[in-house]
Write a protein that holds these residues in place. Structure first.
Motif, short mmCIF file in Angstrom:
data_model
loop_
_atom_site.label_atom_id
_atom_site.label_comp_id
_atom_site.label_asym_id
_atom_site.label_seq_id
_atom_site.Cartn_x
_atom_site.Cartn_y
_atom_site.Cartn_z
N SER A 22 42.92 50.22 43.45
CA SER A 22 41.63 50.78 43.86
C SER A 22 41.17 50.17 45.18
CB SER A 22 40.58 50.52 42.78
OG SER A 22 39.32 50.98 43.21
N THR A 24 37.98 50.38 46.07
CA THR A 24 36.57 50.05 45.89
C THR A 24 36.39 49.22 44.62
OG1 THR A 24 34.34 50.99 45.71
CG2 THR A 24 36.10 52.19 44.60
N ASN A 25 35.45 48.31 44.67
CA ASN A 25 35.14 47.51 43.47
C ASN A 25 34.19 48.28 42.57
OD1 ASN A 25 36.63 45.20 44.23
ND2 ASN A 25 34.97 44.59 45.62
N ILE A 26 34.46 48.23 41.29
CA ILE A 26 33.57 48.87 40.31
C ILE A 26 33.15 47.80 39.32
CG2 ILE A 26 33.33 50.71 38.61
CD1 ILE A 26 35.52 52.24 40.09
N GLU A 27 32.03 47.16 39.64
CA GLU A 27 31.54 46.05 38.82
C GLU A 27 30.16 46.32 38.24
OE1 GLU A 27 33.52 43.65 38.20
OE2 GLU A 27 35.07 44.07 39.71
N THR A 28 29.39 47.16 38.91
CA THR A 28 28.01 47.43 38.48
C THR A 28 27.83 48.91 38.18
OG1 THR A 28 27.17 47.91 40.70
CG2 THR A 28 27.25 45.59 40.04
N SER A 29 26.69 49.25 37.61
CA SER A 29 26.42 50.66 37.33
C SER A 29 26.28 51.46 38.62
CB SER A 29 25.16 50.80 36.47
OG SER A 29 24.04 50.25 37.14
N ASP A 31 27.93 50.78 41.43
CA ASP A 31 29.31 50.98 41.86
C ASP A 31 29.91 52.19 41.16
OD1 ASP A 31 29.13 48.67 43.38
OD2 ASP A 31 30.13 47.41 41.88
#
Length: 389
Positions: A22, A24-29, A31
């Motif tokens: 990926s 992009t980082n997906i750590e928060t809502s 994101d």
């Protein structure tokens, strides 16, 4: 362990040579909302309104499909799409390593030309370019031609054109070193499959000299109406003196032998009959004649497809830079002139001072190659008016 055992062990350990990472980082809502729903709807709407935005808003601007049906896998023949997957993964790894181009393997389980074309065309909107690989002749010619008509992105059959480009580059430098004259060479190509046909076409385009093609039955001559159609068409363009006979007959007095055929099919006597020959014996893993035998027989310059001998003629010198250059300007196709410019770019990386009989082509690991080829290709695309940016 030998190289085959080591490779097998590595493949078991890795369980595949490529992976999707990926960007992009997906750590928060938030994101999650930006990368996926609901935010992703906006780039979708932008692309629906303007197709060209797909190259700016998705990874297709730097993504190539490496496609095979497994009918002509490097030295292994028709082993099928699943068995071809390790080669396709390897190709994808090379794209990333040498040009920072993302690539994805697609193995199509069909030998039907129209079915293959339709399959690739239907998924083409996911990619910025299509690299055809290890598809047998003559089907590969028709598949490439039909895809060029259907698709709005570059289509490139590497077994044909990549081989031709690197062969031409090595031959440019071999000519400089031997003092032979461009345009006046007698060139014998042993092997009339995909690579042999493409080499012949590019060398004729670049005006290297007279081309004589040979297959298992002997010299291709347009007097022979029994030839398969693609070979007959090539026979009409080559062999101006209408020679007939065997490979040995073709090589008498020849300046250059380009082998894209089978192991051990060239003898010392054949090489000795040449005119201080340039011999590129490119069959893999066993060449048409071993380099030491060719040199002993009088060859002035020898190249192979192998990495354990000097002058390795390797497609990795061409395809990463070709696609990097084409993708960078969003070219709609890869033209014959772009291939020619790529060959000269590769040849130019060896200076006159560094040119030697065992150093006529740069190493596949030379970090300069992809950028040099990409610059030549992108400039050519702009010059020809086929760049979209």
């Amino acid at each position: 362990m030998d190289i085959f055992e080591k490779s097998l062990q590595m493949h078991y350990e890795l369980n595949g040579k490529i992976e999707v990472v990926s960007r992009t980082n997906i750590e928060t809502s938030e994101d999650l909302s930006l990368a996926y729903s609901p935010g992703v709807a906006e780039p979708c709407r932008a692309i629906a309104a303007n197709y060209e935005e797909s190259f700016k808003l998705t990874r297709r601007s730097n993504l190539v499909a490496v496609v095979t049906n497994g009918t002509a896998v490097l030295g292994l023949g028709d082993i099928g799409p699943a068995a071809a997957m390790p080669v396709m993964e390897g190709k994808c790894a090379l794209f990333k390593r040498f040009a920072d181009v993302d690539a994805f393997p697609i193995c199509v389980d069909s030998k039907d030309i129209d079915e293959i074309v339709e399959t690739i065309a239907l998924i083409s909107k996911s990619f910025g370019g299509i690299n055809l690989e290890d598809i047998g002749a003559p089907a590969c010619f028709e598949i490439e031609a039909k895809l060029k008509e259907k698709c709005d992105i570059p289509i490139f059959h590497d077994d044909q054109h990549g081989t031709a480009i690197v062969t031409a580059a090595a031959l440019i430098n071999a000519i400089k070193l031997t003092g032979k004259e461009m345009g006046k060479l007698k060139i014998v190509i042993n092997g009339a499959g995909a690579a042999g046909m493409a080499i012949a076409k590019l060398l004729m385009q670049m005006n290297f000299g007279e081309i004589i093609m040979v297959d298992r039955q002997g010299i291709l001559c347009d007097n022979d109406r029994s030839l398969e159609s693609t070979k007959y068409e090539m026979a009409k363009l080559t062999n101006p003196n209408k020679l007939t006979g065997s490979l040995a007959d073709a090589l008498k007095g020849a300046d250059v032998l380009l082998g894209v055929s089978a192991p051990n099919c060239v003898s010392k006597e054949m090489v000795a009959s040449m005119n201080e020959g340039i011999v590129f014996a490119m069959a893999n893993p066993v060449p048409e004649i071993m380099p030491e035998d060719a040199i002993e027989a009088g060859a002035k310059i020898v190249g192979t497809g192998r990495s354990d001998y000097p002058n390795q003629i390797n497609n990795v010198l061409a395809f990463p830079g070709i696609f990097k250059g084409a993708l960078s300007v969003r070219a709609i196709e890869i033209t014959d002139l772009m291939k020619e410019k790529a060959a000269y770019a590769i040849a130019s990386l060896i200076s006159e001072e560094d040119l030697k009989p065992d150093h006529i082509v740069v190493s596949a690991l030379d970090h300069r190659v992809a950028d040099a080829v990409a610059e030549a290709v992108s400039a050519c695309a702009v010059e020809e008016g086929i760049a979209r940016v």
